[in-house]
Design a protein around this motif. Sequence first.
Motif, PDB file in Angstrom:
ATOM      1  N   TYR A  89       0.758  -1.290   0.030  1.00 35.18           N
ATOM      2  CA  TYR A  89      -0.157  -0.018   0.141  1.00 35.18           C
ATOM      3  C   TYR A  89       1.101   1.140   0.223  1.00 35.18           C
ATOM      4  O   TYR A  89       1.837   1.295   0.532  1.00 35.18           O
ATOM      5  CB  TYR A  89      -0.772  -0.069   1.271  1.00 35.18           C
ATOM      6  CG  TYR A  89      -1.896  -0.977   1.324  1.00 35.18           C
ATOM      7  CD1 TYR A  89      -3.114  -0.732   0.801  1.00 35.18           C
ATOM      8  CD2 TYR A  89      -1.884  -2.361   1.410  1.00 35.18           C
ATOM      9  CE1 TYR A  89      -4.193  -1.633   0.777  1.00 35.18           C
ATOM     10  CE2 TYR A  89      -2.567  -3.319   1.612  1.00 35.18           C
ATOM     11  CZ  TYR A  89      -3.918  -2.879   1.120  1.00 35.18           C
ATOM     12  OH  TYR A  89      -5.052  -3.819   1.269  1.00 35.18           O
ATOM     13  N   GLN A 128      -7.560   0.058   6.680  1.00 34.34           N
ATOM     14  CA  GLN A 128      -8.932   0.033   6.545  1.00 34.34           C
ATOM     15  C   GLN A 128      -9.323  -1.357   5.806  1.00 34.34           C
ATOM     16  O   GLN A 128     -10.066  -1.893   6.153  1.00 34.34           O
ATOM     17  CB  GLN A 128      -9.347   0.997   5.513  1.00 34.34           C
ATOM     18  CG  GLN A 128      -9.465   2.369   6.478  1.00 34.34           C
ATOM     19  CD  GLN A 128     -10.199   2.431   7.725  1.00 34.34           C
ATOM     20  OE1 GLN A 128     -11.401   1.680   7.603  1.00 34.34           O
ATOM     21  NE2 GLN A 128      -9.848   3.111   8.719  1.00 34.34           N
ATOM     22  N   ASP A 129      -8.255  -2.017   5.036  1.00 29.49           N
ATOM     23  CA  ASP A 129      -8.573  -3.188   4.356  1.00 29.49           C
ATOM     24  C   ASP A 129      -8.385  -4.361   5.311  1.00 29.49           C
ATOM     25  O   ASP A 129      -9.107  -5.212   5.229  1.00 29.49           O
ATOM     26  CB  ASP A 129      -7.667  -3.607   3.224  1.00 29.49           C
ATOM     27  CG  ASP A 129      -8.125  -2.717   2.234  1.00 29.49           C
ATOM     28  OD1 ASP A 129      -9.225  -2.126   2.054  1.00 29.49           O
ATOM     29  OD2 ASP A 129      -7.497  -2.756   0.906  1.00 29.49           O
ATOM     30  N   GLY A 155     -11.354  -3.921   7.539  1.00 25.56           N
ATOM     31  CA  GLY A 155     -12.640  -4.719   6.833  1.00 25.56           C
ATOM     32  C   GLY A 155     -12.572  -6.058   6.694  1.00 25.56           C
ATOM     33  O   GLY A 155     -13.662  -6.741   6.035  1.00 25.56           O
ATOM     34  N   GLY A 156     -11.384  -6.669   6.824  1.00 28.68           N
ATOM     35  CA  GLY A 156     -11.513  -8.329   6.764  1.00 28.68           C
ATOM     36  C   GLY A 156     -10.911  -8.542   5.135  1.00 28.68           C
ATOM     37  O   GLY A 156     -10.798  -9.699   5.084  1.00 28.68           O
ATOM     38  N   ARG A 157     -10.486  -7.691   4.499  1.00 27.00           N
ATOM     39  CA  ARG A 157     -10.047  -8.105   3.067  1.00 27.00           C
ATOM     40  C   ARG A 157      -8.593  -8.468   3.162  1.00 27.00           C
ATOM     41  O   ARG A 157      -8.345  -9.254   2.330  1.00 27.00           O
ATOM     42  CB  ARG A 157     -10.135  -6.813   2.289  1.00 27.00           C
ATOM     43  CG  ARG A 157     -11.676  -6.461   2.102  1.00 27.00           C
ATOM     44  CD  ARG A 157     -11.718  -5.185   1.295  1.00 27.00           C
ATOM     45  NE  ARG A 157     -11.429  -3.880   1.712  1.00 27.00           N
ATOM     46  CZ  ARG A 157     -12.412  -3.325   2.586  1.00 27.00           C
ATOM     47  NH1 ARG A 157     -13.542  -3.901   2.854  1.00 27.00           N
ATOM     48  NH2 ARG A 157     -12.101  -2.209   3.230  1.00 27.00           N
ATOM     49  N   VAL A 158      -8.006  -8.034   4.099  1.00 29.61           N
ATOM     50  CA  VAL A 158      -6.549  -8.632   4.405  1.00 29.61           C
ATOM     51  C   VAL A 158      -6.407  -9.054   5.811  1.00 29.61           C
ATOM     52  O   VAL A 158      -6.942  -8.580   6.642  1.00 29.61           O
ATOM     53  CB  VAL A 158      -5.516  -7.550   4.102  1.00 29.61           C
ATOM     54  CG1 VAL A 158      -4.216  -8.035   4.294  1.00 29.61           C
ATOM     55  CG2 VAL A 158      -5.641  -6.966   2.696  1.00 29.61           C
ATOM     56  N   GLN A 159      -5.632 -10.203   6.130  1.00 29.79           N
ATOM     57  CA  GLN A 159      -5.638 -10.887   7.437  1.00 29.79           C
ATOM     58  C   GLN A 159      -4.633  -9.846   8.296  1.00 29.79           C
ATOM     59  O   GLN A 159      -5.149  -9.906   9.556  1.00 29.79           O
ATOM     60  CB  GLN A 159      -5.286 -12.433   7.097  1.00 29.79           C
ATOM     61  CG  GLN A 159      -6.228 -13.145   6.690  1.00 29.79           C
ATOM     62  CD  GLN A 159      -6.429 -12.996   5.294  1.00 29.79           C
ATOM     63  OE1 GLN A 159      -5.369 -12.992   4.534  1.00 29.79           O
ATOM     64  NE2 GLN A 159      -7.543 -13.138   4.478  1.00 29.79           N
TER      65      GLN A 159
END
Length: 323
Positions: A184, A192-193, A196-200
């Motif tokens: 990033y 934020q990712d 939000g659960g998009r990355v562990q």
Amino acid sequence: MNRRDFARAGLLLPLAGGAFGQAPAWPQRPVKFILSQPAGSGPDILARYVGDQLAKAWNQPVVIDNKPGGQNVIGAQAAARSPADGYTFYYATTAAMVTNAYTFKTLPYDPVKDFAPVRLVGRSPFVIAAGASFPVKDLADAIDRAKAQPGTIAIATEGPKTFSGMLADSVAGMAGAKFNHVPYNKAPDALQDVIGGRVQLVCLPDAAVTAYLKSGQLRALAISTAQRHSEHPNLPTLAETFPGFEYTGWNGVFAPAGTPPEVIARVNRDLEAVLKQPEVAQRLLTLGSLAEPRMSVAEFDGFMRSERERWAKVVKTIGIQAE
């Protein structure tokens, strides 16, 4: 009659540059700190705070001159080309003064020859954390999952050649595991990712994640200091899993090569006086930096030599190629 007697008798006239041939007291005008990061960044906030404390001691403004870009190259080059008159310094991070030499094939400045070390200000640890929705108990659990399913556990970093990226690779290498890097450009986007659960997982400087740890949006797994951090006393260190391992960035002050040594010694002493103040050390701690209250110019020079050796090994071990 000795020199003092002549002066008292009015027989010794002041010479150009100061009374009785002495150089005028330093500083006589504002002092500039060049910074490779943008205004509002973590290093910028630190530099401005430290600069404000020095300005009080010097009775002169300390001006922060932000020159971001090029992975610290623009600011470092500007500092290297500045006049060595004792009024321009480089408030630098580890990347500019150490790791860039191993990740760039060529640099328009020489971190060793173009600068004189002045003083280490503080060390900045990194934290590996998990999103609240990722059900891991601790770092060992995360490593076991990464081993069981290679490449499926994603970790947000600032890029493979940044400190957070190199730390993630170092941990994976020592553990015999593999994480899926998700780079990033901005830490808030990474956070934020993960939230939000998009990355562990996420690996970022302590200062970037502390607020999210306190709010419960992230769960810290490990910190990269050698001993437990006073702000996170219950957080295990990476050294508890990998004995002897320590990984911190740092910030310090350098001068253009050729700067008068007496000015360098003065700045070193004044920084030490500032960093010894409990309220200053506490403020740096809240900004994610562990103050270094004692370090002479010679000790900082030795520290720099050891850092160059240490990071050369890190870069080689994780297989980063200079570009």
